[in-house]
Design a protein around this motif. Structure first.
Motif, mmCIF file in Angstrom:
data_model
loop_
_atom_site.group_PDB
_atom_site.id
_atom_site.type_symbol
_atom_site.label_atom_id
_atom_site.label_comp_id
_atom_site.label_asym_id
_atom_site.label_seq_id
_atom_site.Cartn_x
_atom_site.Cartn_y
_atom_site.Cartn_z
ATOM 1 N N ASN A 107 0.806 -1.231 0.000
ATOM 2 C CA ASN A 107 0.000 0.000 0.000
ATOM 3 C C ASN A 107 0.830 1.268 0.000
ATOM 4 O O ASN A 107 0.332 2.339 0.323
ATOM 5 C CB ASN A 107 -0.926 0.009 1.216
ATOM 6 C CG ASN A 107 -2.004 -1.043 1.099
ATOM 7 O OD1 ASN A 107 -2.510 -1.274 0.014
ATOM 8 N ND2 ASN A 107 -2.330 -1.686 2.196
ATOM 9 N N VAL A 138 -3.603 -3.842 7.176
ATOM 10 C CA VAL A 138 -2.355 -3.307 6.645
ATOM 11 C C VAL A 138 -1.971 -2.084 7.469
ATOM 12 O O VAL A 138 -2.725 -1.110 7.549
ATOM 13 C CB VAL A 138 -2.480 -2.931 5.161
ATOM 14 C CG1 VAL A 138 -1.157 -2.371 4.637
ATOM 15 C CG2 VAL A 138 -2.888 -4.163 4.350
ATOM 16 N N GLY A 198 2.725 -0.694 5.915
ATOM 17 C CA GLY A 198 2.506 -1.703 4.892
ATOM 18 C C GLY A 198 2.529 -3.124 5.411
ATOM 19 O O GLY A 198 2.208 -4.065 4.686
ATOM 20 N N LYS A 249 1.418 -6.494 7.037
ATOM 21 C CA LYS A 249 0.127 -7.167 7.150
ATOM 22 C C LYS A 249 0.013 -7.854 8.498
ATOM 23 O O LYS A 249 0.916 -8.577 8.911
ATOM 24 C CB LYS A 249 -0.032 -8.207 6.034
ATOM 25 C CG LYS A 249 -0.253 -7.634 4.647
ATOM 26 C CD LYS A 249 -0.476 -8.737 3.632
ATOM 27 C CE LYS A 249 -0.752 -8.194 2.251
ATOM 28 N NZ LYS A 249 -0.996 -9.287 1.263
#
Length: 445
Positions: A58, A148, A183, A185
């Motif tokens: 992202n 995220v 970013g 996860k």
């Protein structure tokens, strides 16, 4: 990717420069590095680009530099297919996947339960024809619980937002520390636990602005709800997050007392645990006023709510003028425990208005206190004062001076115990040495 040691992200104009630092390399890998400068489409760069895509889905990463120590190995623009629009995502992704490496003892059933998905979903995504899996096997896990990480996220903030605990997030994601990166996860499984969203205990480094951001409430609202006249807050303080909260401040009610034969305003004030001046003020009397048998007096009764502490080893952080002096009133006997040594002895508050003037209850109590202070001393020490089951944060010195009331305790005079905001008799000023020790006894330093 074992060859990557760590990385740094630098943001400029909404885009990121990614700097990757390599581990020490062997001869075979050195040969690969030689090819990098000759062919920018080398397998090495493909691996780095895949790493970027996996780790930073992202982030808009425009440029990547690869370093070995202080030496630049290569740099390249991240292809447009690798650039993903940055988002302000604040909720868990839907229909997302997470990479999972099978651990010893895992089964499809245990993995499915961990990620709250079905076994058939895992098998379908990974093209499995049986339930057999092996250690270190990489699986794609479909999950509605993938989050995220974005700028400003912390494990504490996520645990509060998604009604879970920091330990559970760390356990579900095999995290060994509290560090997060943009970013990243995370699997976040929400729990059916009750979270108190009405109040917050101030931690070191907190400000009203930080708390307002954490709980999406304005600073002005926090100040209004908590009757704060400034932005100053202290560690351990309870901040209420919603209005119409039951007051935790001391309150005063009144009772009626009929004067008995031989009573004076002094004796009545002592019997009721209040300063004599307060009794006089409540009844529009002066020190020269005469009482008559049967006369009805209005006597203030102070209701002091129990305050939360920083832990069972600390005391309540109570203001002397509005709280502590009514809990440890004149003639009250208390247990004093020295924070550093853990040694305890008994004392009696015999007098004192600006702070508690106390005396050891017995000669044995005098001996214990002398052991703690190494004799008589004006040195201040953090102590807990226990009265009627309540432990209050305090500071004490142990130097006999002035008047005494107990004559068989081998202590000629009295000593001083200070509480939050108490003052010296000689000048009416707060003693900072005592206040520092009070904060230590409250767990605030």
């Amino acid at each position: 990717m074992d060859f990557i040691k760590n990385y740094k992200l630098k943001q400029e104009n909404g885009e990121y420069l990614l700097v990757i630092y390599l581990n020490n390399i062997n001869t075979e890998f050195a040969d690969e590095l030689d090819k990098i400068r000759e062919n920018e489409n080398s397998n090495f760069i493909d691996q780095v680009q895949q790493y970027i895509k996996t780790q930073f889905p992202n982030l808009k990463i425009a440029m990547c530099k690869v370093m070995l120590g202080s030496m630049l190995i290569t740099s390249f623009a991240v292809p447009s297919t690798q650039v993903f629009a940055a988002t302000n995502q604040s909720s868990i992704n839907q229909n997302s996947f997470i990479d999972y490496k099978v651990q010893s003892g895992d089964s499809l059933w245990s993995i499915a339960n961990k990620f709250n998905v079905s076994i058939s979903e895992i098998k379908s995504v990974n093209n499995l024809t049986s339930d057999t899996i092996y250690v270190d096997q990489n699986l794609k896990i479909p999950s509605n619980n993938v989050y995220v990480v974005k700028s400003g996220d912390t494990l504490y903030k996520l645990s509060q937002t998604y009604n879970t605990t920091i330990d559970k997030i760390k356990k579900d994601n095999n995290l060994t520390n509290d560090n997060l990166y943009i970013g990243q996860k995370l699997i976040i499984n929400q729990e059916n636990k009750s979270v108190d969203t009405t109040k917050y205990i101030v931690k070191k480094g907190d400000t009203l602005w930080k708390i307002s951001q954490m709980f999406n409430v304005s600073v002005a609202s926090l100040k209004s709800i908590n009757n704060l006249s400034s932005d100053n807050i202290y560690e351990g303080q309870t901040i209420y997050l919603k209005g119409n909260v039951e007051s935790k401040e001391p309150t005063i009610t009144y009772k009626t007392h009929k004067v008995q034969s031989g009573e004076t305003t002094w004796s009545i004030s002592i019997d009721n645990g209040i300063p004599m001046q307060e009794l006089l003020d409540a009844n529009n009397l002066t020190a020269n006023s005469q009482l008559s048998i049967g006369q009805e007096l209005r006597v203030p009764v102070h209701n002091i709510p129990i305050k939360e502490t920083m832990g069972s080893q600390y005391g309540e952080y109570l203001d002397w003028w509005t709280e502590a002096q009514y809990i440890m009133a004149i003639n009250d006997v208390a247990k004093v425990t020295d924070i550093e040594t853990g040694k305890s002895f008994m004392v009696k508050r015999t007098i004192g208005a600006n702070h508690a003037d106390c005396e050891p209850l017995t000669s044995n109590d005098t001996d214990i206190a002398k052991q703690v202070w190494g004799g008589y001393s004006w040195n201040t020490r953090a102590v807990l004062v226990e009265v009627d089951g309540r432990r209050i944060a305090a500071s004490m010195s142990f130097m006999p001076h002035s008047v005494q009331y107990i004559t068989d305790n081998n202590f000629e005079g009295h000593f001083d115990i200070h509480f939050l905001n108490s003052t010296r008799h000689k000048d009416g000023l707060v003693d900072e040495y005592h206040q520092e020790k009070v904060r230590i006894a409250a767990g605030l330093e």
